[in-house]
Design a protein around this motif. Structure first.
Motif, PDB file in Angstrom:
ATOM      1  N   MET A   1      95.194  14.835  20.016  1.00  0.00           N
ATOM      2  CA  MET A   1      94.454  13.745  20.634  1.00  0.00           C
ATOM      3  C   MET A   1      95.325  12.491  20.676  1.00  0.00           C
ATOM      4  O   MET A   1      95.893  12.083  19.674  1.00  0.00           O
ATOM      5  CB  MET A   1      93.202  13.447  19.800  1.00  0.00           C
ATOM      6  CG  MET A   1      92.228  14.622  19.709  1.00  0.00           C
ATOM      7  SD  MET A   1      91.049  14.567  21.016  1.00  0.00           S
ATOM      8  CE  MET A   1      90.121  13.142  20.555  1.00  0.00           C
ATOM      9  N   ASN A   2      95.383  11.894  21.845  1.00  0.00           N
ATOM     10  CA  ASN A   2      96.165  10.666  21.963  1.00  0.00           C
ATOM     11  C   ASN A   2      95.691   9.602  20.995  1.00  0.00           C
ATOM     12  O   ASN A   2      96.464   8.821  20.474  1.00  0.00           O
ATOM     13  CB  ASN A   2      96.062  10.123  23.381  1.00  0.00           C
ATOM     14  CG  ASN A   2      96.834  10.996  24.346  1.00  0.00           C
ATOM     15  OD1 ASN A   2      97.679  11.782  23.898  1.00  0.00           O
ATOM     16  ND2 ASN A   2      96.561  10.863  25.631  1.00  0.00           N
ATOM     17  N   LEU A   3      94.410   9.571  20.807  1.00  0.00           N
ATOM     18  CA  LEU A   3      93.829   8.538  19.965  1.00  0.00           C
ATOM     19  C   LEU A   3      94.393   8.587  18.543  1.00  0.00           C
ATOM     20  O   LEU A   3      94.529   7.575  17.882  1.00  0.00           O
ATOM     21  CB  LEU A   3      92.312   8.745  19.935  1.00  0.00           C
ATOM     22  CG  LEU A   3      91.502   7.794  19.062  1.00  0.00           C
ATOM     23  CD1 LEU A   3      91.675   6.385  19.594  1.00  0.00           C
ATOM     24  CD2 LEU A   3      90.053   8.213  19.051  1.00  0.00           C
TER      25      LEU A   3
ATOM     26  N   LEU B   1      96.961   5.708  15.050  1.00  0.00           N
ATOM     27  CA  LEU B   1      96.361   5.613  13.723  1.00  0.00           C
ATOM     28  C   LEU B   1      97.256   6.278  12.675  1.00  0.00           C
ATOM     29  O   LEU B   1      97.449   5.774  11.601  1.00  0.00           O
ATOM     30  CB  LEU B   1      94.986   6.284  13.735  1.00  0.00           C
ATOM     31  CG  LEU B   1      93.956   5.604  14.636  1.00  0.00           C
ATOM     32  CD1 LEU B   1      92.674   6.388  14.624  1.00  0.00           C
ATOM     33  CD2 LEU B   1      93.746   4.164  14.234  1.00  0.00           C
TER      34      LEU B   1
ATOM     35  N   ARG C   1     100.091   4.080  11.862  1.00  0.00           N
ATOM     36  CA  ARG C   1      99.734   2.960  11.021  1.00  0.00           C
ATOM     37  C   ARG C   1      99.502   3.414   9.575  1.00  0.00           C
ATOM     38  O   ARG C   1      99.951   2.808   8.613  1.00  0.00           O
ATOM     39  CB  ARG C   1      98.488   2.288  11.563  1.00  0.00           C
ATOM     40  CG  ARG C   1      98.223   0.958  10.919  1.00  0.00           C
ATOM     41  CD  ARG C   1      96.994   0.296  11.540  1.00  0.00           C
ATOM     42  NE  ARG C   1      97.110   0.202  12.981  1.00  0.00           N
ATOM     43  CZ  ARG C   1      96.364   0.889  13.845  1.00  0.00           C
ATOM     44  NH1 ARG C   1      95.443   1.722  13.417  1.00  0.00           N
ATOM     45  NH2 ARG C   1      96.523   0.760  15.115  1.00  0.00           N
TER      46      ARG C   1
END
Lengths: 606, 397
Positions: B1-3, B7, B10
């Motif tokens: 998932m690109n999303l 994250l 980070r």
């Protein structure tokens, strides 16, 4: 946001910002539910509001005159529209588009040139959050130096519409076709009232004339108890009441309200008098009627002593007309007197034929055509005699004219039976056959002539042309009898249809006078008058119709957008009197969508 | 998932190795170890290819010169959105590359592809159009990629046969008058061919009487309507009996394809004319007339005789209005010429004279008005809404 859009790349940048603020232990769940920040499509659509929208167009100037430099500004008017408005315009002239320019940055006004007179049509569509109707606004652009003519526009809706007749004055400006726009017909109201006399209801004839348009009258009869129902315009009416019951005088009730007020009638004033013949002998069997203003009296019939009595409604200051019809076979003329000064109707009317009035006997006179006897020919001797009698009321005496209408039928040998007629220079109208008349002078100042000659009909030929000179094919020429023919009761017009070259041929009564009218197939049933009081000798070689203008409009029911189709629409003369007042100048029928198109004579330009 | 990628970066505190989105079959794995202090660990799943299918929107054959619609059906294991790319080539023989044009006639990215199938190939030999060849088939290619760039394999390819389109024909009755016995009826056929010029279409006309017997048809001129894709042809028939007349037109194109159209015209007997409106109102009682008055017929209803006459319809005639007048107890006198109105001047008559003014209407059939003379109103078909006689009772005042 739908699951599908949640997955799309472009939304990604919003996610990290939110997630950055999330606590580490809880971030996954938090992010999963909050990636989409928008949630709003952002178009600001609040769903309208349900307000009904109306659209209209105003023009500046309101009545422009065509010229190469004329520019008209059309302004949009919108009421009840929600949201940001979008204006879409269209201008047409003679079915072609007209270029326009924006006069307002938001497109709420445009300007367009109007170099040619006529009807320009502006269409305005307003895009708004709620639906707005399209505005269609015709603009009459006038011709420079236009002459004016005033016409009456009369609309007779079909009986099924249950709408009373409508009439209004229309000013026609020359040189340009015009639109009357949308005409809202007053649906009227159903008047339920009664004619009452001293003894209760009175059976009567009623003519209900709207005060603002007297010709748009409605006629009706009451029942035996005086009650009536009529669909009339919602305005005061003048009502002519003619009772059918003896003992009541006709009367004109002014400003009667159709809301149901009772119409009262009474006996009026009793007018008495005597009618005497040329030798002062009482004249029995004569019928006497007065008209006070436009209101007739009852009819009095003289007894053996020449005495009569009638009932009339006095109207101070009104012109009084006296009409005395002698008994059939008396040979006397009908007496017609009119008094502009007040006759004292309280005084007995003394009506006498002039002592100098002599009678001639037509018996034995032969009716011939070119020497041959005319068996069974009908002859009506007509004419008018000045000072044929006198009407006296108290000290006031009025001279009465004599109207001669004496009919007789020739025998199989062509001889007239004993028939008395007044002495004078008169005319004989001879009906030779059903469609063959002749008018011959008959001098009865001396004993009746031995023969009355009926000259043959006269062939006429003419040509009908349009204003541009082109012949009118298939037009109908009507020659309506006037003068002696009309006085003799000849009501049939001579009718002929034009051929391909506009040529018309017909046969007119020798000595007859006619009004010529033409029904142009293009003009429809309108019958422009070509010539007044024409004879076979004065018929011109050709007649050119006046130029015509197109008048358009639409009929709707007042308070409703429902169109009124199938209505008879007529333009009539506004300054005429008599029959010409009810002869249409142009005539047509409204279409199912309420629209109508008529061609009316062009008053021209200076 | 690109999303997940940002994250992950980070949370790991250092740039991770980016996956290879868009590379088919790539496996992107990221492990972020979640130590006792902080951090995370997760594995990116393998992106799988979507699968594709092409479905015609209709089971009807595809014709030259008509629109065709195809639908892309995609299925992605990860439920990703699949982007499409259509290309449609016209061919004489879609099974060979040489049999198709080099350039597609349609490209698109929507799930649904709607395009007009041309009648001819633009470049049949790949070296300029020397001779236009009719399109016989279509080669349709559909590609699809999911959000992460995984392309469907193989590309979907569909070969569609293209057929000769039959001609079109539409019929309409052109006469403005009603369909009435003895009145000619004009019928116009508007025809064309989606994949050929209308001039190459021929029409065959037949009309059948209610007894199913062929009847005569005559050509009538049809004004052109300015549409180059269609022509018009007209025929006239004159029914002699009432009933349903069946008109059949068969249009045939150069390739022999036929289209048949039927039109049923219900022909009625010529009904008597009706007086629809008049002025002033007519009453059974004698209405006083105090001023000169024009008694007029305002409106008339009839199948074939219009009032006023319509010059542009030569077949239409004009009904005859016959007026008569009866003064007192005298005989009824017919007026010589048929006129639309009758002028009545009460001053011509002695006050109190009772007069009957009557108008009767006749159309071309001149159906006799057989009612008794004392009947003020008469309907020869016993319909109060269609009267042929009206009588005004007036009293000269």
């Amino acid at each position: 946001m739908s699951p599908t859009s949640f997955m799309r790349g472009p939304r990604i940048p919003t996610g990290p910002a939110r997630c950055a603020a999330a606590l580490a232990a809880a971030w996954l769940a938090a992010c999963a539910g909050n990636v989409d920040s928008g949630g709003d499509d952002g178009n600001g659509n609040d769903g309208g509001g349900g307000t009904s929208c109306s659209t209209f167009v105003t023009f500046d100037p309101a009545s422009p005159i065509a010229s190469p430099t004329t520019v008209v500004r059309a302004n949009a008017g919108v009421q009840g529209a929600a949201g940001v408005l979008d204006y879409r315009w269209s201008v047409t002239f003679q079915n072609g588009p007209v270029a326009y320019s924006l006069a307002q940055a938001d497109r709420s006004a445009i300007s367009f040139p109007a170099p040619v007179p006529g009807v320009y049509t502006v269409w305005l569509d307003v895009g708004a959050a709620s639906a707005c109707p399209t505005a269609l606004a015709p603009l009459n652009v006038l011709a420079p130096g236009a002459k004016q003519a005033q016409l009456r526009l009369q609309v007779t809706p079909p009986a099924s519409a249950g709408v009373p007749p409508f009439e209004k004055l229309v000013t026609v400006l020359g040189g340009a076709s015009f639109s009357l726009g949308t005409l809202a017909l007053d649906p009227g109201l159903t008047a339920m009232a009664a004619v009452q006399g001293a003894g209760g209801g009175v059976a009567s004839y009623l003519r209900l004339m709207p005060v603002a348009a007297r010709e748009a009258a409605v006629e009706t009869f009451t029942d035996f108890a005086g009650a009536f129902t009529a669909r009339v315009l919602s305005q005061p009416h003048d009502v002519l009441v003619i009772p059918a019951v003896a003992g009541y005088a006709p009367r004109l009730v002014r400003d009667w309200s159709p809301s149901g007020a009772t119409i009262a009638v009474g006996a009026g004033a009793t007018v008495t008098g005597t009618v005497r013949g040329p030798g002062s002998a009482p004249l029995a069997g004569a019928r006497v009627q007065l008209k006070i203003g436009q209101v007739p009296s009852t009819i009095g019939v003289t007894d053996g002593s020449g005495a009569f009595a009638l009932l009339a409604e006095p109207a101070p200051g009104a012109v009084i007309s006296v009409d005395v019809a002698p008994p059939a076979g008396s040979g006397l003329p009908r007496l017609l007197a009119q008094s502009s000064t007040a006759l004292d109707l309280a005084q007995p009317l003394q009506i006498g034929y002039s002592a100098s009035l002599a009678l001639r006997d037509l018996g034995g006179s032969m009716v011939r055509r070119q020497g041959a006897p005319l068996a069974g020919a009908k002859v009506v001797v007509v004419g008018s005699l000045s000072a044929a009698g006198t009407v006296t009321a108290g000290a006031t005496a009025v001279s009465a004219a004599g109207l001669v209408q004496i009919a007789a039928t020739a025998s199989g040998a062509g001889a007239l039976p004993p028939t008395l007629a007044p002495a004078g220079a008169l005319s004989a109208v001879i009906e030779v056959a059903a469609n063959d008349h002749a008018v011959a002078a008959i001098d009865l100042t001396s004993p009746a002539p031995v023969s009355i000659d009926a000259p043959p009909e006269v062939a006429i030929a003419t040509q009908l042309r349009r204003p541009d000179g082109t012949p009118i094919a298939d037009a109908v020429l009507d020659a309506a009898p006037t003068g002696a023919l009309a006085l003799a009761g000849v009501t049939s017009s001579v009718r002929a249809r034009s051929g391909a070259g506009g040529a018309v041929a017909a046969r007119l009564a020798a000595g007859g006078h006619y009004d010529l009218r033409v029904h142009d197939p293009v003009l429809g049933r309108g019958a422009p008058l070509l010539a007044l009081d024409a004879t076979a000798q004065t018929i011109a070689a050709s007649y050119a119709l006046r130029p015509a203008l197109t008048a358009t409009g639409k009929l709707v029911l007042q308070g409703s957008p429902a169109p009124v189709g199938g209505a008879a629409v007529q333009f009539l003369c506004s300054l005429c009197s008599g029959l010409d007042r009810s002869r249409p100048i142009a005539e047509g029928t409204s279409l199912p969508d309420g629209t109508f198109t008529l061609l009316v004579p062009d008053p021209g330009t200076n | 998932m690109n999303l997940a990628r940002p994250l992950r970066h980070r949370s790991s505190g250092r740039p991770g190795r980016p996956g290879r989105p868009g590379r088919p079959g790539s496996i992107t794995a990221a492990i972020c170890s979640l130590a006792a202090s902080a951090g995370c660990f997760y594995v990116e799943p393998i992106n799988q290819r979507p699968s594709l299918d092409i479905r015609p929107a209709s089971s009807d054959p595809v014709y030259r010169g008509t629109e065709a619609t195809l639908e892309a059906i995609a299925s992605d294991p990860e439920k990703q959105v699949v982007a499409f790319q259509w290309r449609v080539y016209v061919c004489t023989d879609a099974t060979s590359i040489q049999g198709c044009d080099l350039d597609p006639i349609f490209t698109g990215v929507e799930p649904e592809a709607t395009f007009l199938v041309p009648a001819f190939r633009a470049d049949p030999d790949g070296d300029g159009p020397e001779a236009a060849a009719p399109v016989e088939s279509l080669r349709v290619i559909l590609e699809g990629r999911d959000d992460r760039g995984a392309a469907a394999r193989p590309d979907q390819e569909l070969l569609l046969p293209v057929l000769n389109a039959p001609p079109s024909v539409a019929l309409r009755v052109a006469s403005t008058h009603g369909a009435v016995v003895t009145a000619p009826i004009d019928v116009y056929a508007r025809y064309g061919d989606p994949d050929d010029t209308p001039a190459n279409v021929s029409l065959e006309w037949t009309v059948f009487s209610p007894a199913q017997v062929p009847d005569a048809l005559a050509p009538v001129a049809v004004p052109p309507d300015g549409d180059p894709a269609h022509l018009q042809e007209g025929r006239r028939f004159t029914p002699q009996v009432a009933g349903n007349w069946d008109l059949r037109v068969v249009a045939t194109d150069r390739a022999g394809a036929k289209t048949e159209e039927h039109l049923t015209v219900t022909v009625a007997e010529d009904a008597p004319p009706c007086l629809d409106a008049w002025d002033p109102a007519a009453t059974a009682q004698f209405a006083p007339v105090t001023e000169p008055t024009l008694f007029r017929v305002l409106q008339v209803r009839d199948d074939l005789d219009a009032y006023p006459r319509i010059s542009s319809e030569p077949f239409l005639g004009e009904p005859e209005l016959v007026w008569s007048i009866k003064v007192g107890g005298g005989p009824r006198q017919a007026l010589a010429n048929p006129v639309a109105s009758l002028a009545f001047d009460p001053q011509t008559y002695a006050p109190g004279t009772l007069v009957e003014l009557r108008v009767e209407i006749y159309d071309r059939k001149r159906t006799a008005i057989g009612c008794a003379d004392d009947m003020a109103v008469c309907s020869v078909i016993s319909q109060p809404s269609c009267i042929q006689r009206q009588t005004w009772h007036v009293e000269a005042r």
